[in-house]
Write a protein that holds these residues in place. Sequence first.
Motif, PDB file in Angstrom:
ATOM      1  N   LYS A  52     -59.898  -4.303  86.537  1.00 23.86           N
ATOM      2  CA  LYS A  52     -60.021  -5.577  87.238  1.00 23.86           C
ATOM      3  C   LYS A  52     -59.570  -6.721  86.334  1.00 23.86           C
ATOM      4  O   LYS A  52     -59.262  -7.805  86.791  1.00 23.86           O
ATOM      5  CB  LYS A  52     -61.468  -5.811  87.656  1.00 23.86           C
ATOM      6  N   SER A  53     -59.579  -6.508  85.043  1.00 24.61           N
ATOM      7  CA  SER A  53     -59.298  -7.577  84.085  1.00 24.61           C
ATOM      8  C   SER A  53     -57.816  -7.599  83.718  1.00 24.61           C
ATOM      9  O   SER A  53     -57.014  -6.816  84.222  1.00 24.61           O
ATOM     10  CB  SER A  53     -60.153  -7.367  82.835  1.00 24.61           C
ATOM     11  N   PHE A  54     -57.511  -8.477  82.763  1.00 25.92           N
ATOM     12  CA  PHE A  54     -56.213  -8.649  82.119  1.00 25.92           C
ATOM     13  C   PHE A  54     -55.175  -9.268  83.057  1.00 25.92           C
ATOM     14  O   PHE A  54     -54.771  -8.646  84.039  1.00 25.92           O
ATOM     15  CB  PHE A  54     -55.669  -7.321  81.580  1.00 25.92           C
TER      16      PHE A  54
ATOM     17  N   VAL B  10     -62.207  -2.676  68.133  1.00 24.40           N
ATOM     18  CA  VAL B  10     -60.747  -2.788  68.209  1.00 24.40           C
ATOM     19  C   VAL B  10     -60.150  -2.727  66.805  1.00 24.40           C
ATOM     20  O   VAL B  10     -60.543  -3.497  65.914  1.00 24.40           O
ATOM     21  CB  VAL B  10     -60.338  -4.094  68.910  1.00 24.40           C
ATOM     22  N   LEU B  11     -59.193  -1.777  66.590  1.00 24.62           N
ATOM     23  CA  LEU B  11     -58.473  -1.699  65.316  1.00 24.62           C
ATOM     24  C   LEU B  11     -57.202  -2.560  65.334  1.00 24.62           C
ATOM     25  O   LEU B  11     -56.872  -3.209  64.337  1.00 24.62           O
ATOM     26  CB  LEU B  11     -58.092  -0.242  65.021  1.00 24.62           C
ATOM     27  N   ALA B  12     -56.466  -2.527  66.451  1.00 25.61           N
ATOM     28  CA  ALA B  12     -55.226  -3.307  66.579  1.00 25.61           C
ATOM     29  C   ALA B  12     -54.888  -3.428  68.050  1.00 25.61           C
ATOM     30  O   ALA B  12     -55.416  -2.678  68.890  1.00 25.61           O
ATOM     31  CB  ALA B  12     -54.073  -2.638  65.821  1.00 25.61           C
ATOM     32  N   ALA B  13     -54.013  -4.400  68.390  1.00 29.33           N
ATOM     33  CA  ALA B  13     -53.635  -4.606  69.794  1.00 29.33           C
ATOM     34  C   ALA B  13     -52.239  -5.227  69.854  1.00 29.33           C
ATOM     35  O   ALA B  13     -51.811  -5.951  68.937  1.00 29.33           O
ATOM     36  CB  ALA B  13     -54.651  -5.502  70.493  1.00 29.33           C
ATOM     37  N   HIS B  14     -51.498  -4.904  70.929  1.00 27.51           N
ATOM     38  CA  HIS B  14     -50.226  -5.540  71.212  1.00 27.51           C
ATOM     39  C   HIS B  14     -50.142  -5.761  72.732  1.00 27.51           C
ATOM     40  O   HIS B  14     -50.370  -4.820  73.507  1.00 27.51           O
ATOM     41  CB  HIS B  14     -49.036  -4.690  70.775  1.00 27.51           C
TER      42      HIS B  14
ATOM     43  N   ALA C 125     -49.945  -3.808  77.883  1.00 29.18           N
ATOM     44  CA  ALA C 125     -50.597  -3.952  76.574  1.00 29.18           C
ATOM     45  C   ALA C 125     -51.007  -2.578  76.071  1.00 29.18           C
ATOM     46  O   ALA C 125     -51.099  -1.605  76.835  1.00 29.18           O
ATOM     47  CB  ALA C 125     -51.828  -4.848  76.673  1.00 29.18           C
ATOM     48  N   ALA C 126     -51.250  -2.511  74.745  1.00 26.83           N
ATOM     49  CA  ALA C 126     -51.769  -1.294  74.117  1.00 26.83           C
ATOM     50  C   ALA C 126     -52.813  -1.696  73.072  1.00 26.83           C
ATOM     51  O   ALA C 126     -52.602  -2.661  72.326  1.00 26.83           O
ATOM     52  CB  ALA C 126     -50.642  -0.486  73.468  1.00 26.83           C
ATOM     53  N   LEU C 127     -53.928  -0.972  73.020  1.00 29.56           N
ATOM     54  CA  LEU C 127     -55.019  -1.265  72.089  1.00 29.56           C
ATOM     55  C   LEU C 127     -55.457   0.019  71.408  1.00 29.56           C
ATOM     56  O   LEU C 127     -55.433   1.105  72.017  1.00 29.56           O
ATOM     57  CB  LEU C 127     -56.228  -1.891  72.793  1.00 29.56           C
ATOM     58  N   ALA C 128     -55.859  -0.091  70.128  1.00 30.56           N
ATOM     59  CA  ALA C 128     -56.416   1.049  69.391  1.00 30.56           C
ATOM     60  C   ALA C 128     -57.877   0.739  69.061  1.00 30.56           C
ATOM     61  O   ALA C 128     -58.193  -0.370  68.589  1.00 30.56           O
ATOM     62  CB  ALA C 128     -55.623   1.297  68.108  1.00 30.56           C
TER      63      ALA C 128
ATOM     64  N   ALA D 262     -54.147  -9.518  73.859  1.00 31.84           N
ATOM     65  CA  ALA D 262     -54.909  -8.455  74.529  1.00 31.84           C
ATOM     66  C   ALA D 262     -56.148  -8.099  73.709  1.00 31.84           C
ATOM     67  O   ALA D 262     -57.221  -7.806  74.251  1.00 31.84           O
ATOM     68  CB  ALA D 262     -54.018  -7.223  74.717  1.00 31.84           C
ATOM     69  N   GLY D 263     -56.027  -8.133  72.379  1.00 28.68           N
ATOM     70  CA  GLY D 263     -57.192  -7.843  71.546  1.00 28.68           C
ATOM     71  C   GLY D 263     -58.235  -8.938  71.615  1.00 28.68           C
ATOM     72  O   GLY D 263     -59.417  -8.695  71.379  1.00 28.68           O
ATOM     73  N   ALA D 264     -57.783 -10.175  71.931  1.00 26.50           N
ATOM     74  CA  ALA D 264     -58.733 -11.283  72.027  1.00 26.50           C
ATOM     75  C   ALA D 264     -59.301 -11.448  73.422  1.00 26.50           C
ATOM     76  O   ALA D 264     -60.156 -12.302  73.648  1.00 26.50           O
ATOM     77  CB  ALA D 264     -58.054 -12.582  71.574  1.00 26.50           C
ATOM     78  N   ASP D 265     -58.818 -10.687  74.399  1.00 18.33           N
ATOM     79  CA  ASP D 265     -59.296 -10.786  75.780  1.00 18.33           C
ATOM     80  C   ASP D 265     -60.669 -10.091  75.882  1.00 18.33           C
ATOM     81  O   ASP D 265     -60.755  -8.859  75.954  1.00 18.33           O
ATOM     82  CB  ASP D 265     -58.283 -10.135  76.719  1.00 18.33           C
ATOM     83  N   GLN D 266     -61.734 -10.926  75.878  1.00 15.31           N
ATOM     84  CA  GLN D 266     -63.096 -10.362  75.881  1.00 15.31           C
ATOM     85  C   GLN D 266     -63.374  -9.562  77.150  1.00 15.31           C
ATOM     86  O   GLN D 266     -64.026  -8.506  77.104  1.00 15.31           O
ATOM     87  CB  GLN D 266     -64.131 -11.496  75.745  1.00 15.31           C
ATOM     88  N   ALA D 267     -62.906 -10.033  78.289  1.00 17.23           N
ATOM     89  CA  ALA D 267     -63.175  -9.337  79.548  1.00 17.23           C
ATOM     90  C   ALA D 267     -62.511  -7.975  79.557  1.00 17.23           C
ATOM     91  O   ALA D 267     -63.101  -6.965  79.993  1.00 17.23           O
ATOM     92  CB  ALA D 267     -62.688 -10.178  80.723  1.00 17.23           C
ATOM     93  N   LEU D 268     -61.245  -7.904  79.055  1.00 18.80           N
ATOM     94  CA  LEU D 268     -60.535  -6.630  79.017  1.00 18.80           C
ATOM     95  C   LEU D 268     -61.237  -5.654  78.083  1.00 18.80           C
ATOM     96  O   LEU D 268     -61.450  -4.488  78.432  1.00 18.80           O
ATOM     97  CB  LEU D 268     -59.087  -6.868  78.568  1.00 18.80           C
TER      98      LEU D 268
END
Length: 844
Positions: free
Chosen positions: A113-115, A73-77, A59-62, A81-87
Motif C-alpha cells: 500500500k505504501s511507496f 535496513v542495511l542499504a537502499a536504492h 526500489a530495492a532494500l537490504a 526508499a530507505g528513509a520512507d518510514q511507511a514503506l
Amino acid sequence: MGVFRVNSSTAPATAASQPVTSPVELVEFAVGQVLREEAAVEALPTILELLVTLFGCRAALAFQQDADQEMVVLAAHPRRAGADQALRAEICALSAEHRDVAAVGGYFLAPLKSFGRPGDRPVGRRRSVLLAYSAPDSGRCLCAVALVGDSAQWNAASQATTRALAAIVAVQIRHANDTADLAERQVRSSALIDGSPIGIIVADAAGRMVVFNPAAEQFTGWRRDELLGKLMVEVITPERDRAAVIEGFRSYLESGDRGAYVAAMRVPLLRADGTECLVELTPIPITIDGQVHFCGFLRDVSELERAHAALLESDARMRLLTQLAPVGIMQTGMDGLSTFVNDRWCELTGMTEQEAVGASWSASFHPDDVERLEGEWVREAARNGELRTDCRLRPVAGAVVWVSLAVVPVEAADGSRIGYLTAVTNVSDRKRAEAEKEELLIAERAARRDLADQTERLNGLITSAIPGILVENELGRITQVNQSFCDMFGIAGGPSELIGTTAARTAVRIRRQFAEPAEFLRRATELHAGRRPVAEQEIAAADGRTIECDFAPVFVEGHYRGTMWGVADVTHRQVLKQERQGLLEAELAAREAAEQSQFKLAEQNARLKELDEAKTQFLATMSHELRTPLTSIVSFTELILDDQDELTPDTVSALSVIQRNAERLLRLVGDLLLLSKLESGGFPLDLAPVSVPDLVGEAIRSASATAAERGITVEVSAADGPPVQADRLRLEQVMDNLLSNAIKFSGQDGRVRVQAGQDGHRWRIDVSDDGIGIPADELGLLFARFVRASNARLAGLPGTGLGLSVVKAITELHGGTVAVRSTAEVPGTAGHGTTFTIYLPISP
C-alpha cells in the motif's frame, strides 16, 4: 554479532561503471566482491542499484535481523526508499507475518500500500514486494533483499537473483563476524595472560619460551624479551634438574605420558640474579594447530613458607599464653563445636580437654542460661558481632560458678569469619555480693512499705479521732493536725491552714481561746522545753469550756523527733462533778428527813461516784490507748442508760451522743486492727466447709430487723451447690458489712436483693440496692481505707470508710475477689443503686 550498516554514498565508483545486462552477470559481480573480503558489504548500495536497473523495479532494500529479531535496513536504492518510514514499516510487518519463510531461507510476494503517490502508478498496475531471505545463522537472518515494483515483474529470474544476492551478502557478513570474533578472543586471551596475578610460561615442543607474562617477570627478575625464543631449561631451570625436565618433555612427546608432571608441585626456579626461589608449578600440555606446547602456571611460595613458619610460631605462643592466662578460653568453629580449651576453662567447667574439644559450646554452660545466651548472641551479632554478659557455667560438684563472658569473632585474612573466641572470668564473689545487696534492698523496701502503711493508718486514726490532735516535728513545724483540733479552736481554714507552720505560732494564734492567754503560753513553752510527757492538764477556756491537754514528746533511738499534742473538751466532766456535789448535799439533807430518802441518795451517790471514777480513768489513758477507753465508754454508757428514768432528758441525750461516737470509734479501731492483721498476712483463718446458701440465709436473718425498721424489703435467691473452704465467722462479717451498707444507702421502703450462684469453679454472691449509688470516678478508690463516696458524705450518712476495705481484705484472704458496679444519683432524679459482687473459689 553486530548489525552492519551501509551508507549508499560510500559505494565504490568502479562498481557502478561496470555494465550488467543479465542476472548471471549481477551474481558474478557480487561474488567478485566476496572474494575481495569486505567489499561486498561496502558495494551493497551499488548491487541494489544494478538490481533495480536490471529488473525495472521502483526500489530495492537490504535488511538484517538484529538480536531482537527486528528488521534493520542495511542499504537502499534509491536512498529515499530507505528513509520512507511507511514503506519500511509495511515491509517489516509483512516479514513478521512470514516468519516461517525466513526460518527456511525462502522468499514471498505480497501487495504493498505504501511507496510513491497514487498518481505515479500506471493504471491497472498493482504495487507489490518480493522479499528473499538468506539461510538463518544462529536463529537469525543475516541478509534479506526486498524488490519493490509491479507484480508483473516478479518472474523466476528476479526471484532466483534476489535469493542469490541475499545468500552472497550473508556469507560476507558471516565471514566478517567470524574474523571479528577471532580478533576479540585473541585480545581477551592476551589480556588474561598479561593481567593474571599468577606467573604463566609457555614453551613449544622444542622447549623454547613463547610466553612469559608480567607476573612471572615480577618474581623471577627476568624480562620477557630476554627469554622469548630461548630454551627454558637453560635459563630458568637449575642445572641439577635440567635432565629430568628434558626427559619429561621427551617422554610426553613420544608416548603422551606426563609422568610426575600431572599435578601441582613445588620446584626450584632460577632468578635473573642467579638465586633460586621456590615456586608451585602446575604443568598443563596443550595442542595449538597440531603443535604441542607446554604451559606452566607458577606461584611463588617462598613468602608463603616463611608465613607458614611464622604462623606455627605464633600459634605456639598463643597456646602458651592461653595456658598461662588467668581466664578460661575456648575457641569454636562456625558450627559451634569447640576446637580448643585452656586449662583454666577445664578448671572452671569441670570438663577434661577430651570432653570439651569437639563438644558443642553449650555443653560448658548452665542449661538455664543457654537459650538466653543464644538470643543475646543473635542480637549482638547483627550489630557489632561481640557479646559481653554475665552467665553461669555448668554446676561443678553442686556449686554454681558465675562468670563474665566475652565472645568475639575470629576472622581470616580476607575478613571472613572462621570461628569464635570465648573468654570467661570467675565473678562468683561479685554475684554473691550483689545478691546480698539486693536482699538488703528488698528488706529495706519492705520496711519502708511497712512504715508507710503504719503512717497511713496513724494518719487515718488521727484524722477520724474525736479528740483534737496536733503533731509537730523536731524543728517545731506542724506535720499533722485533725479537723477536731481546728473545730475546737475556731480555725476556719481547717488542717491545711496549719500544716507547715510552726507550733509556736499556732499557740500564739489560739491563746485568746483561753481564759488566761499568758498563762497558757507560759505553760505550753514550759512543757515543750521540758520534753516530758504530761497528761490531763485542764485549762479554762474564755467561753467557759474546760479543755484538757496531753503532751507527749516522741523519741526514736534516743533522738528527739517531735511532739504530739492532744486536746479534748471535758466541760461535761465538770458538770458531772457539780451534779455529784449537789447530789451529795441532797443526800445529807434527805438522810436527816427520812431513812428511805437517805438510802436512795446513797445509792445514787455511789452510782455517780462509780461513773466519775470510770470517766476519770478513761480520760487519763485516752491519748495513749484508744481501744480500752472506748470499750469502757461503751460499757458504762449502756449501764447508765439502763436507768433512764432516773436521768434528765438532757443527760440521756448527751449519753446517747457519747455512746454513738464511742461505738463509732470502737468500730473504727476494731476495723483498723483487723485490717492491719489481714493485710500483714498474719491473720489465721479457721477453715471449714461452709454452705454458701446457709451463710446468705443467716446474714439475711441478722439484718432483717434493721431492714424492717426502715421499711426495706430484702429479697434472697440462693441455689444449691458445693461448699467453700472458709472461715465462717469472717464470711459472715463480709455479708454483714455489705448488707449494712445496702440497707443504709437505700431509701425508705427501698429494696435490697441478694443472689448467690455457682458455675462449677467459684461462687458468685451479688448484694444489690436501689439507693443513691456511687459516682463513676470514685469506684476505683472505694475499697481504700477511709474512703467514702462523696454523695454519702453530703447526705450525712454515717460511716468510717473502712467496712469495704475489710470486705476486700477478707475476700482476698480466702482466694476470692470483690467487684462493684453502680450509677451515681443525679440531682432531681432517682438513684440507680449499687451492686457488690463477691467471688469465692469452690473447694477442690
